[in-house]
Design an enzyme around this catalytic site. Structure first.
Site, PDB file in Angstrom:
ATOM      1  N   VAL A 189       4.171  -6.060  -8.622  1.00 20.39           N
ATOM      2  CA  VAL A 189       3.828  -6.294 -10.021  1.00 20.39           C
ATOM      3  C   VAL A 189       2.349  -6.673 -10.150  1.00 20.39           C
ATOM      4  O   VAL A 189       1.669  -6.246 -11.085  1.00 20.39           O
ATOM      5  CB  VAL A 189       4.722  -7.399 -10.638  1.00 20.39           C
ATOM      6  CG1 VAL A 189       4.290  -7.734 -12.064  1.00 20.39           C
ATOM      7  CG2 VAL A 189       6.184  -6.980 -10.616  1.00 20.39           C
ATOM      8  N   CYS A 190       1.844  -7.425  -9.183  1.00 21.40           N
ATOM      9  CA  CYS A 190       0.476  -7.945  -9.255  1.00 21.40           C
ATOM     10  C   CYS A 190      -0.576  -6.862  -9.500  1.00 21.40           C
ATOM     11  O   CYS A 190      -1.425  -7.035 -10.384  1.00 21.40           O
ATOM     12  CB  CYS A 190       0.145  -8.762  -8.013  1.00 21.40           C
ATOM     13  SG  CYS A 190       1.231 -10.188  -7.782  1.00 21.40           S
ATOM     14  N   PRO A 191      -0.557  -5.738  -8.758  1.00 23.78           N
ATOM     15  CA  PRO A 191      -1.617  -4.755  -9.021  1.00 23.78           C
ATOM     16  C   PRO A 191      -1.536  -4.143 -10.415  1.00 23.78           C
ATOM     17  O   PRO A 191      -2.564  -3.793 -10.994  1.00 23.78           O
ATOM     18  CB  PRO A 191      -1.426  -3.704  -7.929  1.00 23.78           C
ATOM     19  CG  PRO A 191      -0.054  -3.889  -7.422  1.00 23.78           C
ATOM     20  CD  PRO A 191       0.282  -5.337  -7.629  1.00 23.78           C
TER      21      PRO A 191
END
EC number: 1.11.1.26
Length: 187
Positions: free
Chosen positions: A46-48
């Site tokens: 999810v972070c990118p």
């Protein structure tokens, strides 16, 4: 957690920023709007998507006088490696702070002690170093940078217009409210 209205605490970190490692301290944040955008870890899922979404809004935020500091408990070296190997992260022109000693995550109250990772959390800090907006979501729930921009515009407006508040879904240029006894129960 009474963090809204509190001042950021002193910190000293190293950032991967536009191809260089640069020191960043609380003194660098003073006098301008800032976003601290915590995320659990580099090289994840999810972070990118969130960081790329924020990168797409960076020019807009810069136009508002806002500096962005993404933060994870990874090192600045890890941030560089991720930036160099990921097309999504390669778009980032804002600061990527390394917080391997957990100073920032502890200062903002978002460190997960059991894993040593930061929560998915956003903080908007005003030019006086006071936290005006915060958002914390669960691991699997990504944030929306357009909504963050809207919230920052509202915070900037309220700061510049004492006695005015921004209602739900307020957009720049829309009508605001002046809280008063006459409004109680009428909205």
């Amino acid at each position: 957690m009474g963090i809204i209205g509190s001042s950021i605490k002193p910190f000293n970190a190293t950032s991967y920023y536009q191809g260089k490692f640069v020191p960043v301290t609380d003194a660098d944040v003073a006098g301008k709007w800032a976003v601290f955008f915590f995320y659990p870890a580099d090289f994840t899922f999810v972070c990118p998507t969130e960081l790329e979404d924020l990168a797409d809004q960076y020019a807009t935020l810069q136009g508002l006088g806002v500096e962005v500091y993404s933060v994870s408990t990874d090192t600045h070296f890890s941030h560089k490696a991720w930036h160099d190997s990921s097309p999504a992260i390669g778009k980032i022109n804002y600061h990527m702070l390394g917080d391997q000693n957990h100073v920032l995550a502890n200062n903002f109250g978002v460190l997960r002690e059991d894993s040593g990772l930061a929560d998915r959390a956003t903080f908007v800090v005003d030019p006086d170093g006071v936290i005006q907006v915060m958002e914390i979501t669960s691991e699997g729930v990504g944030r929306n940078a357009e909504e963050l921009v809207r919230k920052i515009k509202a915070a900037v407006y309220v700061r510049a217009n004492p006695g005015q508040v921004c209602p739900a879904k307020w957009e720049e240029g829309a009508e605001t409210l002046a809280p008063s006894i006459e409004l109680v129960g009428k909205i």
